[in-house]
Design a protein around this motif. Structure first.
Motif, PDB file in Angstrom:
ATOM      1  N   ARG A  67       0.830  -1.203   0.000  1.00 54.11           N
ATOM      2  CA  ARG A  67       0.000   0.000   0.000  1.00 54.11           C
ATOM      3  C   ARG A  67       0.864   1.253   0.000  1.00 54.11           C
ATOM      4  N   SER A 126       3.899   1.504  -1.169  1.00 54.12           N
ATOM      5  CA  SER A 126       4.515   1.590  -2.498  1.00 54.12           C
ATOM      6  C   SER A 126       3.542   2.169  -3.511  1.00 54.12           C
ATOM      7  N   LEU A 127       2.282   1.766  -3.427  1.00 50.95           N
ATOM      8  CA  LEU A 127       1.272   2.301  -4.344  1.00 50.95           C
ATOM      9  C   LEU A 127       1.052   3.790  -4.130  1.00 50.95           C
ATOM     10  N   SER A 176       1.765   6.633  -6.900  1.00 55.49           N
ATOM     11  CA  SER A 176       0.775   7.640  -7.307  1.00 55.49           C
ATOM     12  C   SER A 176       1.384   9.042  -7.284  1.00 55.49           C
TER      13      SER A 176
END
Length: 107
Positions: free
Chosen positions: A79, A81-82, A86
């Motif tokens: 999460r 890393s995401l 973004s």
């Protein structure tokens, strides 16, 4: 995070309903506080263990709880890393928009 804060988050953790920051703080606290980890174990036993007993399933709660904590740590890293990805993508969009604007000025 205080022990009181961590104990309030146990039900949310067991329901996989913590945001990244709370999950990170919670996991760190559980790694460093034997009393709260014991409370987590008790609540896990009550929530999951009783259901397993009712279903007649065999289980190893200690291994399952350790797996749950480990999985939560891996999910948190994904999460995070995401979220970072973004931000990088948003930066790329800004750079592309600025480049397009500058190109339009010269064309």
């Amino acid at each position: 995070m205080t022990c009181k804060d961590a104990e309030k988050l146990i039900p949310l953790f067991l329901d996989d309903d913590l945001d990244n920051r709370d999950l990170s703080d919670f996991l760190y606290h559980m790694d460093n506080c034997a009393e709260c980890k014991e409370e987590l174990t008790i609540q896990f036993l009550v929530k999951v263990g009783m259901k397993r007993l009712e279903d007649g399933n065999t289980f190893n709660l200690k291994r399952e709880l350790e797996g749950l904590l480990s999985d939560a740590g891996r999910r948190l890293k994904v999460r995070q890393s995401l979220v970072l990805l973004s931000y990088v993508l948003e930066g790329c969009v800004v750079v592309l928009a600025a480049t397009a604007f500058v190109l339009n000025l010269f064309l």
